[in-house]
Write an enzyme that holds these catalytic residues in place. Sequence first.
Site, PDB file in Angstrom:
ATOM      1  N   PHE A  75      41.809  36.633  37.699  1.00 37.42           N
ATOM      2  CA  PHE A  75      41.312  37.263  38.923  1.00 37.42           C
ATOM      3  C   PHE A  75      40.924  38.691  38.609  1.00 37.42           C
ATOM      4  O   PHE A  75      41.729  39.460  38.092  1.00 37.42           O
ATOM      5  CB  PHE A  75      42.354  37.241  40.045  1.00 37.42           C
ATOM      6  CG  PHE A  75      41.798  37.767  41.337  1.00 37.42           C
ATOM      7  CD1 PHE A  75      41.006  36.961  42.147  1.00 37.42           C
ATOM      8  CD2 PHE A  75      42.025  39.077  41.735  1.00 37.42           C
ATOM      9  CE1 PHE A  75      40.457  37.452  43.332  1.00 37.42           C
ATOM     10  CE2 PHE A  75      41.475  39.574  42.916  1.00 37.42           C
ATOM     11  CZ  PHE A  75      40.691  38.761  43.718  1.00 37.42           C
ATOM     12  N   LYS A 115      45.672  49.416  42.142  1.00 34.60           N
ATOM     13  CA  LYS A 115      46.941  49.048  42.775  1.00 34.60           C
ATOM     14  C   LYS A 115      48.020  50.136  42.714  1.00 34.60           C
ATOM     15  O   LYS A 115      47.991  51.082  43.493  1.00 34.60           O
ATOM     16  CB  LYS A 115      47.439  47.737  42.186  1.00 34.60           C
ATOM     17  CG  LYS A 115      46.576  46.540  42.646  1.00 34.60           C
ATOM     18  CD  LYS A 115      47.225  45.236  42.308  1.00 34.60           C
ATOM     19  CE  LYS A 115      46.421  44.024  42.743  1.00 34.60           C
ATOM     20  NZ  LYS A 115      46.544  43.677  44.148  1.00 34.60           N
ATOM     21  N   ASP A 135      42.481  44.057  31.846  1.00 28.80           N
ATOM     22  CA  ASP A 135      42.611  44.291  33.282  1.00 28.80           C
ATOM     23  C   ASP A 135      44.104  44.446  33.580  1.00 28.80           C
ATOM     24  O   ASP A 135      44.837  43.460  33.663  1.00 28.80           O
ATOM     25  CB  ASP A 135      41.992  43.109  34.048  1.00 28.80           C
ATOM     26  CG  ASP A 135      42.119  43.265  35.564  1.00 28.80           C
ATOM     27  OD1 ASP A 135      42.985  44.049  36.009  1.00 28.80           O
ATOM     28  OD2 ASP A 135      41.375  42.582  36.293  1.00 28.80           O
TER      29      ASP A 135
HETATM   30  C1  LIG Z   1      44.277  41.629  37.892  1.00 25.38           C
HETATM   31  C2  LIG Z   1      43.470  42.096  39.065  1.00 25.38           C
HETATM   32  N1  LIG Z   1      42.244  42.601  38.870  1.00 25.38           N
HETATM   33  C3  LIG Z   1      41.496  43.038  39.887  1.00 25.38           C
HETATM   34  C4  LIG Z   1      41.938  42.974  41.185  1.00 25.38           C
HETATM   35  C5  LIG Z   1      41.057  43.452  42.302  1.00 25.38           C
HETATM   36  O1  LIG Z   1      41.555  44.638  42.833  1.00 25.38           O
HETATM   37  P1  LIG Z   1      41.047  45.162  44.261  1.00 25.38           P
HETATM   38  O2  LIG Z   1      41.541  44.195  45.280  1.00 25.38           O
HETATM   39  O3  LIG Z   1      41.650  46.528  44.384  1.00 25.38           O
HETATM   40  O4  LIG Z   1      39.560  45.208  44.208  1.00 25.38           O
HETATM   41  C6  LIG Z   1      43.198  42.435  41.446  1.00 25.38           C
HETATM   42  C7  LIG Z   1      43.689  42.302  42.828  1.00 25.38           C
HETATM   43  O5  LIG Z   1      44.539  41.514  43.134  1.00 25.38           O
HETATM   44  C8  LIG Z   1      43.985  41.987  40.353  1.00 25.38           C
HETATM   45  O6  LIG Z   1      45.205  41.449  40.550  1.00 25.38           O
END
Ligand SMILES: Cc1ncc(COP(=O)(O)O)c(C=O)c1O
Length: 390
Positions: free
Chosen positions: A123, A239, A210
């Site tokens: 994700f 986050k 990520d």
């Molecule tokens: C691993 C990861 N990358 C990217 C995101 C996307 O972040 P945002 O919701 O702040 O755009 C998330 C959100 O859950 C995530 O868990």
Amino acid sequence: MATYKRLPVTFVRGEGAWLWDTAGKRYLDAISGIAVCGLGHAHPAVREALCDQAGTLIHTSNLYRIDAQESLGKALTRISWMDRVFFANSGAEANEAAIKLARLYGHQRGIDQPAILVTESSFHGRTLAALSATGNRKVQAGFEPLVQGFVRVPYDDLDAVETAAANRPDLVALLVEPIQGEGGVNVPADDYLPRLRSICDHYGWLLMLDEIQTGMGRTGRMFAYEPAGIRPDVMTLAKGLGNGVPIGACLARGAAAGVLGPGTHGSTFGGNPLACRAAAAVLDTLARDHLVSQAASMGNYLLDGLRRELRDVDGVSAIRGRGLMLGIELDRPCGELVTQALAAGLLINVTAERVIRLLPPLILNPSEADLLLARLAPLVRGFLARAVGP
Ligand SMILES: Cc1ncc(COP(=O)(O)O)c(C=O)c1O
């Protein structure tokens, strides 16, 4: 717009690991706004930084130099051994910056249509490029045409990466979560990240991690890649970085750090004084209160407790995680547990349909951890005893 399926509760106040709803009922927060409020709610350091900055200067623009951004940039690059940072406002935006960086890096190396290797059940966010990189059809369905230039392999499968490398000379980077969050708290084999590092070095790809969910102490290390003894070329954060104040960051090291130059990327709000002061307060507090090592020990304590309470329960397939990023996988869909936990005064989450995900704040203390176990274990046992088998 009706983009969220919300639970029927409104929180009006928070303190530490606790939230209160409109009726005054108190809940133990074991999800922290999905890995956001690592310092817990209403932390005085964040409040003071925000109040001070709001009374001084909230926003100017990236047309000008920004002190708070420069000092946060220095602090972040120092703790991550990276060289430079681009500030965004969310995780998806941080990943957009990484994706653009990888493409530009590819073009600079003479590759016309550069591709990025990504994984299944990943994700990376909901913007078009981020959802195209994401390995979940539900996130993509209806939004075709997707952004091109992603090649997908199963997670934690090194042979698949080697096969892709052998067949795709257009690959320039690999974007991967060190532990998959939304995909079900999937912890890869110990040699996964080190071997990915070697493959990236061999083919000249950028290793882009990520760490949006795993970063900022969540896994008991500041960044989840640290135990692997490697360093990424690019890392994205969001986050937990702002403890609830929207901020994202794309960090880069070595050759990758020089790829995005003036005019290639930007954001009106990105790295504004208010958000940067909040993030600086988070970094200071993590260090001052030793919260990263506390997350490691409290995570082990919870993991032991969950194993003790649930290991031999029929229907529990796995209990896994690192630090305070924990997953309990059941052999059947268990979304209804979220509502049952809510009624019992506990906030949890279920992801990938059958994985109970716990992301409590890093400030969780032992008695709160005991309470979490005492509220969750009977719910899981009861659910599995009642529910029809898979
Ligand atoms: C691993 C990861 N990358 C990217 C995101 C996307 O972040 P945002 O919701 O702040 O755009 C998330 C959100 O859950 C995530 O868990």
